[in-house]
Design a protein around this motif. Structure first.
Motif, PDB file in Angstrom:
ATOM      1  N   GLY A  94     -17.213  -8.405  89.441  1.00  0.00           N
ATOM      2  CA  GLY A  94     -17.738  -6.952  89.270  1.00  0.00           C
ATOM      3  C   GLY A  94     -18.760  -6.815  90.045  1.00  0.00           C
ATOM      4  O   GLY A  94     -18.823  -5.611  90.724  1.00  0.00           O
ATOM      5  N   ARG A  95     -19.631  -7.570  90.486  1.00  0.00           N
ATOM      6  CA  ARG A  95     -20.906  -7.402  91.348  1.00  0.00           C
ATOM      7  C   ARG A  95     -20.013  -7.238  92.642  1.00  0.00           C
ATOM      8  O   ARG A  95     -20.696  -6.237  93.454  1.00  0.00           O
ATOM      9  CB  ARG A  95     -21.647  -8.836  91.519  1.00  0.00           C
ATOM     10  CG  ARG A  95     -22.951  -8.484  92.275  1.00  0.00           C
ATOM     11  CD  ARG A  95     -23.645  -9.735  92.473  1.00  0.00           C
ATOM     12  NE  ARG A  95     -23.839 -10.309  91.010  1.00  0.00           N
ATOM     13  CZ  ARG A  95     -24.952 -10.054  90.389  1.00  0.00           C
ATOM     14  NH1 ARG A  95     -26.168  -9.069  91.087  1.00  0.00           N
ATOM     15  NH2 ARG A  95     -25.441 -10.444  89.428  1.00  0.00           N
ATOM     16  N   GLU A  96     -19.030  -8.180  93.187  1.00  0.00           N
ATOM     17  CA  GLU A  96     -18.589  -7.680  94.693  1.00  0.00           C
ATOM     18  C   GLU A  96     -17.915  -6.328  94.562  1.00  0.00           C
ATOM     19  O   GLU A  96     -17.922  -5.698  95.680  1.00  0.00           O
ATOM     20  CB  GLU A  96     -17.758  -8.893  94.947  1.00  0.00           C
ATOM     21  CG  GLU A  96     -18.390 -10.040  95.026  1.00  0.00           C
ATOM     22  CD  GLU A  96     -17.288 -11.206  95.152  1.00  0.00           C
ATOM     23  OE1 GLU A  96     -17.781 -12.395  95.678  1.00  0.00           O
ATOM     24  OE2 GLU A  96     -16.368 -11.204  94.481  1.00  0.00           O
ATOM     25  N   ASN A  97     -17.249  -6.045  93.670  1.00  0.00           N
ATOM     26  CA  ASN A  97     -16.454  -4.599  93.557  1.00  0.00           C
ATOM     27  C   ASN A  97     -17.481  -3.489  93.613  1.00  0.00           C
ATOM     28  O   ASN A  97     -16.980  -2.422  93.952  1.00  0.00           O
ATOM     29  CB  ASN A  97     -15.538  -4.528  92.381  1.00  0.00           C
ATOM     30  CG  ASN A  97     -14.031  -5.274  92.634  1.00  0.00           C
ATOM     31  OD1 ASN A  97     -13.515  -4.591  93.418  1.00  0.00           O
ATOM     32  ND2 ASN A  97     -13.761  -6.221  92.106  1.00  0.00           N
ATOM     33  N   ILE A  98     -18.656  -3.682  93.014  1.00  0.00           N
ATOM     34  CA  ILE A  98     -19.812  -2.690  93.302  1.00  0.00           C
ATOM     35  C   ILE A  98     -19.878  -2.176  94.533  1.00  0.00           C
ATOM     36  O   ILE A  98     -20.049  -1.103  94.970  1.00  0.00           O
ATOM     37  CB  ILE A  98     -21.064  -2.990  92.423  1.00  0.00           C
ATOM     38  CG1 ILE A  98     -20.697  -3.262  91.103  1.00  0.00           C
ATOM     39  CG2 ILE A  98     -22.185  -1.942  92.755  1.00  0.00           C
ATOM     40  CD1 ILE A  98     -21.993  -3.505  90.242  1.00  0.00           C
ATOM     41  N   PHE A  99     -20.094  -3.251  95.522  1.00  0.00           N
ATOM     42  CA  PHE A  99     -20.408  -3.047  96.751  1.00  0.00           C
ATOM     43  C   PHE A  99     -19.229  -2.641  97.677  1.00  0.00           C
ATOM     44  O   PHE A  99     -19.289  -1.578  98.302  1.00  0.00           O
ATOM     45  CB  PHE A  99     -20.849  -4.440  97.444  1.00  0.00           C
ATOM     46  CG  PHE A  99     -22.372  -4.805  97.224  1.00  0.00           C
ATOM     47  CD1 PHE A  99     -23.427  -4.231  97.773  1.00  0.00           C
ATOM     48  CD2 PHE A  99     -22.740  -5.575  96.081  1.00  0.00           C
ATOM     49  CE1 PHE A  99     -24.722  -4.538  97.389  1.00  0.00           C
ATOM     50  CE2 PHE A  99     -23.848  -6.123  95.539  1.00  0.00           C
ATOM     51  CZ  PHE A  99     -24.903  -5.297  96.433  1.00  0.00           C
ATOM     52  N   VAL A 100     -17.996  -3.039  97.274  1.00  0.00           N
ATOM     53  CA  VAL A 100     -16.833  -2.371  97.704  1.00  0.00           C
ATOM     54  C   VAL A 100     -16.694  -1.082  97.270  1.00  0.00           C
ATOM     55  O   VAL A 100     -16.418  -0.319  98.440  1.00  0.00           O
ATOM     56  CB  VAL A 100     -15.543  -3.548  97.599  1.00  0.00           C
ATOM     57  CG1 VAL A 100     -14.425  -2.734  98.147  1.00  0.00           C
ATOM     58  CG2 VAL A 100     -15.677  -4.666  98.194  1.00  0.00           C
ATOM     59  N   ASN A 101     -16.548  -1.004  96.283  1.00  0.00           N
ATOM     60  CA  ASN A 101     -16.356   0.504  95.694  1.00  0.00           C
ATOM     61  C   ASN A 101     -17.510   1.520  96.310  1.00  0.00           C
ATOM     62  O   ASN A 101     -17.042   2.823  96.524  1.00  0.00           O
ATOM     63  CB  ASN A 101     -16.513   0.816  94.119  1.00  0.00           C
ATOM     64  CG  ASN A 101     -15.672   1.746  93.642  1.00  0.00           C
ATOM     65  OD1 ASN A 101     -15.101   2.414  94.378  1.00  0.00           O
ATOM     66  ND2 ASN A 101     -15.834   1.967  92.391  1.00  0.00           N
ATOM     67  N   ALA A 102     -18.708   1.218  96.356  1.00  0.00           N
ATOM     68  CA  ALA A 102     -19.816   2.049  96.792  1.00  0.00           C
ATOM     69  C   ALA A 102     -19.518   2.300  98.197  1.00  0.00           C
ATOM     70  O   ALA A 102     -19.759   3.317  98.665  1.00  0.00           O
ATOM     71  CB  ALA A 102     -21.170   1.416  96.628  1.00  0.00           C
ATOM     72  N   GLU A 118     -29.736  -0.335  88.326  1.00  0.00           N
ATOM     73  CA  GLU A 118     -29.350   0.820  87.650  1.00  0.00           C
ATOM     74  C   GLU A 118     -27.691   0.859  87.186  1.00  0.00           C
ATOM     75  O   GLU A 118     -27.418   1.253  86.209  1.00  0.00           O
ATOM     76  CB  GLU A 118     -29.830   2.061  88.510  1.00  0.00           C
ATOM     77  CG  GLU A 118     -29.245   3.481  88.028  1.00  0.00           C
ATOM     78  CD  GLU A 118     -29.432   4.641  88.871  1.00  0.00           C
ATOM     79  OE1 GLU A 118     -28.937   5.598  88.967  1.00  0.00           O
ATOM     80  OE2 GLU A 118     -30.406   4.378  89.820  1.00  0.00           O
ATOM     81  N   ILE A 119     -27.180   0.572  88.286  1.00  0.00           N
ATOM     82  CA  ILE A 119     -25.507   0.532  88.038  1.00  0.00           C
ATOM     83  C   ILE A 119     -25.073  -0.415  87.151  1.00  0.00           C
ATOM     84  O   ILE A 119     -24.356  -0.252  86.095  1.00  0.00           O
ATOM     85  CB  ILE A 119     -24.915   0.128  89.540  1.00  0.00           C
ATOM     86  CG1 ILE A 119     -25.266   1.314  90.375  1.00  0.00           C
ATOM     87  CG2 ILE A 119     -23.331  -0.077  89.198  1.00  0.00           C
ATOM     88  CD1 ILE A 119     -24.608   1.097  91.882  1.00  0.00           C
ATOM     89  N   VAL A 120     -25.952  -1.798  87.228  1.00  0.00           N
ATOM     90  CA  VAL A 120     -25.315  -2.784  86.248  1.00  0.00           C
ATOM     91  C   VAL A 120     -25.799  -2.647  84.629  1.00  0.00           C
ATOM     92  O   VAL A 120     -25.211  -2.676  83.869  1.00  0.00           O
ATOM     93  CB  VAL A 120     -26.294  -4.121  86.748  1.00  0.00           C
ATOM     94  CG1 VAL A 120     -25.995  -5.247  85.604  1.00  0.00           C
ATOM     95  CG2 VAL A 120     -25.585  -4.391  87.987  1.00  0.00           C
ATOM     96  N   ASP A 121     -26.984  -1.610  84.687  1.00  0.00           N
ATOM     97  CA  ASP A 121     -27.393  -1.346  83.310  1.00  0.00           C
ATOM     98  C   ASP A 121     -26.509  -0.280  82.821  1.00  0.00           C
ATOM     99  O   ASP A 121     -26.411  -0.106  81.616  1.00  0.00           O
ATOM    100  CB  ASP A 121     -29.117  -1.044  83.475  1.00  0.00           C
ATOM    101  CG  ASP A 121     -29.550  -0.075  82.049  1.00  0.00           C
ATOM    102  OD1 ASP A 121     -29.725  -1.416  81.103  1.00  0.00           O
ATOM    103  OD2 ASP A 121     -29.972   0.724  81.866  1.00  0.00           O
ATOM    104  N   PHE A 122     -26.149   0.557  83.456  1.00  0.00           N
ATOM    105  CA  PHE A 122     -25.272   1.786  83.109  1.00  0.00           C
ATOM    106  C   PHE A 122     -23.936   1.326  82.666  1.00  0.00           C
ATOM    107  O   PHE A 122     -23.328   1.526  81.665  1.00  0.00           O
ATOM    108  CB  PHE A 122     -25.008   2.712  83.940  1.00  0.00           C
ATOM    109  CG  PHE A 122     -24.392   4.094  83.638  1.00  0.00           C
ATOM    110  CD1 PHE A 122     -25.209   5.255  83.072  1.00  0.00           C
ATOM    111  CD2 PHE A 122     -22.981   4.252  83.404  1.00  0.00           C
ATOM    112  CE1 PHE A 122     -24.715   6.245  82.736  1.00  0.00           C
ATOM    113  CE2 PHE A 122     -22.387   5.141  83.013  1.00  0.00           C
ATOM    114  CZ  PHE A 122     -23.302   6.364  82.690  1.00  0.00           C
ATOM    115  N   ALA A 123     -23.311   0.259  83.575  1.00  0.00           N
ATOM    116  CA  ALA A 123     -22.118  -0.210  83.339  1.00  0.00           C
ATOM    117  C   ALA A 123     -22.035  -0.929  82.055  1.00  0.00           C
ATOM    118  O   ALA A 123     -21.005  -1.135  81.205  1.00  0.00           O
ATOM    119  CB  ALA A 123     -21.520  -1.052  84.406  1.00  0.00           C
TER     120      ALA A 123
END
Length: 386
Positions: A94-102, A118-123
């Motif tokens: 999930g962490r790696e996909n955050i950077f790829v998707n961003a 902020e992204i992790v807290d919201f997800a």
């Protein structure tokens, strides 16, 4: 393909675009003669039947396709909340996909790192952030995708049915996030969920067959949206048949009608015939939108009015709503006969008829209560500020 080659070649050599292009064989206008202006802080609802041109409009605005005529002017960063999580790699965490998707959405790695908490807290994916996305549920993937897209902080935000998934808590967070973004951005929101449209949109465009009609009032747009659908169909009947409803008619002030004005008297008259003696039964009337959203009900049980039947006899029943306060629009009427404990259904007529409620002002909520009001004017006292 030949049409495409000619169009691309004309654009490469810089030939002037035909401002009034005609249709080629087998073509039709997906979107035509649509014109609007949207400013920062506005939220535009884009509604209409499937195939009306809404998705084509979003593709035009996001730059995926170019218009054959006219022009589109956008100022600022454009963000699109469409098919959340579609670009996730199932093998990556999930962490790696955050950077790829961003990165796909145009967010730099530095920006992503600054907003990672902020992204992790919201997800709210908890301990699964560093596990492969292929182990996520569909709801977790959507939460992660929305969290990344919402962190973009765009000047123009395009939203396409992303709130149709997720649990109640997630949708509430999405509403709050979109509201915050809309304070400093222009938002275009596509949905078939009219309560969502009424909650978020300040104005609406109703699309049908590629054409569009602008409405400054969201309630009027929702009413027009319902008119786009055929609501007359065959009656669906269920139940054990021991008691049945016959000869239903609606009227107001003694005149038979299916069209009522807001606040007008609504009367329903019908017969109940049964093959057994029934000491007590409940007659329930339901009013649904053309989208089958139940918005109001009434029955004799709530009104403490007992109704019983005798075998092979006819019971004449009259029901009156003194003030029909449904929001102007079209509604499907259903009737249900059941036992007081609601465990036995004698007769259930779904969509037995369609009525229309007329009114000068269409609000967003499905029902508008006629309340009693009182206002008193008095001098202000110091303790009133406490």
């Amino acid at each position: 393909m030949w049409y495409g080659v000619k169009d691309v070649a004309a654009e490469i050599v810089g030939l002037p675009k035909d401002r009034n292009p005609g249709l080629r064989n087998g073509e039709f206008w997906a979107v035509k003669d649509v014109s609007f202006e949207l400013r920062r802080g506005d939220c535009l609802g884009l509604i209409g039947p499937n195939g009306a041109g809404k998705s084509t409009m979003l593709k035009l605005l996001s730059g995926l396709i170019k218009p054959d005529g006219g022009s589109i002017a956008l100022s600022g960063r454009v963000g699109a909340l469409i098919e959340l999580g579609a670009g996730f790699n199932p093998v990556l965490t999930g962490r790696e996909n955050i950077f790829v998707n961003a990165a796909v959405l145009g967010i730099s790695r530095k920006e992503t790192e600054a907003r990672l908490d902020e992204i992790v807290d919201f997800a709210d994916v908890g301990d699964f952030l560093d596990t492969p996305v292929q182990s996520y549920s569909s709801g977790m993937q959507v939460r992660l995708g929305f969290a990344v897209a919402a962190s973009l902080r765009p000047d123009i935000l395009l939203i396409d049915e992303v709130l149709a998934v997720g649990d109640v808590g997630f949708r509430a967070k999405c509403y709050n996030a979109i509201s915050r973004i809309a304070e400093n951005a222009a938002v275009i929101f596509v949905s078939h969920n009219m309560p969502q449209i009424s909650r978020l949109a300040s104005s609406c465009i109703v699309m049908e067959h590629g054409s569009a009609r602008w409405f400054d009032h969201t309630g009027l747009a929702i009413s027009e949206y319902h008119r786009c659908f055929e609501t007359v169909g065959s009656v669906v009947r269920a139940g054990d048949g021991v008691a049945r409803i016959h000869s239903l008619r609606t009227s107001s002030e003694g005149i038979e009608t299916k069209t009522f004005h807001y606040g007008q008297r609504f009367c329903a008259e019908f017969n109940i015939e049964s093959s057994d003696d029934i000491e007590s039964l409940v007659v329930n009337f339901g009013f649904s939108t053309v989208g089958d959203e139940l918005v109001a009900e009434c029955n004799n049980y709530i009104s403490s009015f007992p109704i019983g039947t005798k075998a092979h006899h006819r019971t004449r029943v009259e029901m009156t709503i003194p003030n029909l306060t449904l929001n102007p629009g079209r509604y499907k009427v259903s009737a249900l006969l059941m036992s007081p404990d609601m465990t036995r259904h004698f007769d259930w007529l779904r969509h037995i008829m369609v009525i229309e409620v007329l009114g000068a002002r269409v609000a967003s909520a499905p029902q508008q209560f006629q309340a009693e009001w009182n206002a008193l004017v008095a001098p202000k006292r110091p303790e009133d500020d406490e």
